[in-house]
Design a protein around this motif. Sequence first.
Motif, PDB file in Angstrom:
ATOM      1  N   GLU A   6       0.828  -1.199   0.000  1.00 35.63           N
ATOM      2  CA  GLU A   6       0.000   0.000   0.000  1.00 35.63           C
ATOM      3  C   GLU A   6       0.866   1.253   0.000  1.00 35.63           C
ATOM      4  N   GLY A   8       0.245   5.944  -0.212  1.00 32.41           N
ATOM      5  CA  GLY A   8      -0.646   7.077  -0.368  1.00 32.41           C
ATOM      6  C   GLY A   8      -1.228   7.620   0.915  1.00 32.41           C
ATOM      7  N   ARG A  19      -5.912   9.551  -1.954  1.00 26.81           N
ATOM      8  CA  ARG A  19      -6.059   8.355  -2.765  1.00 26.81           C
ATOM      9  C   ARG A  19      -4.991   7.352  -2.382  1.00 26.81           C
ATOM     10  N   SER A  21      -3.157   3.624  -2.903  1.00 26.31           N
ATOM     11  CA  SER A  21      -2.847   2.684  -3.965  1.00 26.31           C
ATOM     12  C   SER A  21      -2.366   1.374  -3.373  1.00 26.31           C
ATOM     13  N   CYS A  22      -2.671   0.285  -4.054  1.00 23.07           N
ATOM     14  CA  CYS A  22      -2.198  -1.037  -3.673  1.00 23.07           C
ATOM     15  C   CYS A  22      -1.632  -1.712  -4.905  1.00 23.07           C
ATOM     16  N   ALA A  23      -0.354  -2.039  -4.852  1.00 23.05           N
ATOM     17  CA  ALA A  23       0.310  -2.747  -5.936  1.00 23.05           C
ATOM     18  C   ALA A  23       0.416  -4.221  -5.585  1.00 23.05           C
ATOM     19  N   ARG A  71      -9.977  -0.612  -9.774  1.00 24.40           N
ATOM     20  CA  ARG A  71      -8.843  -1.471 -10.110  1.00 24.40           C
ATOM     21  C   ARG A  71      -8.371  -1.207 -11.526  1.00 24.40           C
ATOM     22  N   LEU A  77      -2.930  -2.850 -10.092  1.00 27.45           N
ATOM     23  CA  LEU A  77      -3.098  -1.775  -9.122  1.00 27.45           C
ATOM     24  C   LEU A  77      -4.552  -1.682  -8.674  1.00 27.45           C
ATOM     25  N   TYR A  79      -7.058   1.028  -6.197  1.00 32.00           N
ATOM     26  CA  TYR A  79      -7.088   2.344  -5.590  1.00 32.00           C
ATOM     27  C   TYR A  79      -8.273   2.487  -4.650  1.00 32.00           C
ATOM     28  N   GLN A  81     -10.162   5.916  -3.509  1.00 35.81           N
ATOM     29  CA  GLN A  81     -10.323   7.363  -3.486  1.00 35.81           C
ATOM     30  C   GLN A  81     -11.182   7.736  -2.293  1.00 35.81           C
ATOM     31  N   CYS A  95      -4.499  -3.247   2.382  1.00 35.83           N
ATOM     32  CA  CYS A  95      -4.904  -3.870   1.136  1.00 35.83           C
ATOM     33  C   CYS A  95      -5.089  -5.364   1.368  1.00 35.83           C
TER      34      CYS A  95
END
Length: 115
Positions: A6, A8, A19, A21-23, A71, A77, A79, A81, A95
């Motif tokens: 994760e 952001g 926002r 993010s998760c990679a 997604r 990725l 997200y 928001q 995540c």
Amino acid sequence: QVQLVESGGGLVQSGGSLRLSCASSGSTAAINAMGWYRQAPGKGRELVAAVTSRSGTNYGDSVKGRFTISRDNAKNLMYLQMNSLKPEDTAVYYCYASDGFLDYWGQGTQVTVSS
């Protein structure tokens, strides 16, 4: 196996936006569900938002109308928001992913909303 990272999180004033993010990496093709959970100080981990291939999206009652999950499957990725943030949104956000047999978790990212 799946790895999740994760990013952001941060400090924001009440009413502001962030926002997350998760990679994901590893055996991402096996993932059939992903989502975001959060854990506030002294409380248990709760669902924020989730998406599945079959059922679509769902949100926790406290964030409906304010948060949106999305997604980008091609980039692995996901997200979150977050708009109209409130102090009660302060938590560590995690995540989550599942391949139908195992659950995977990221390390968490801190979100702090000041009043």
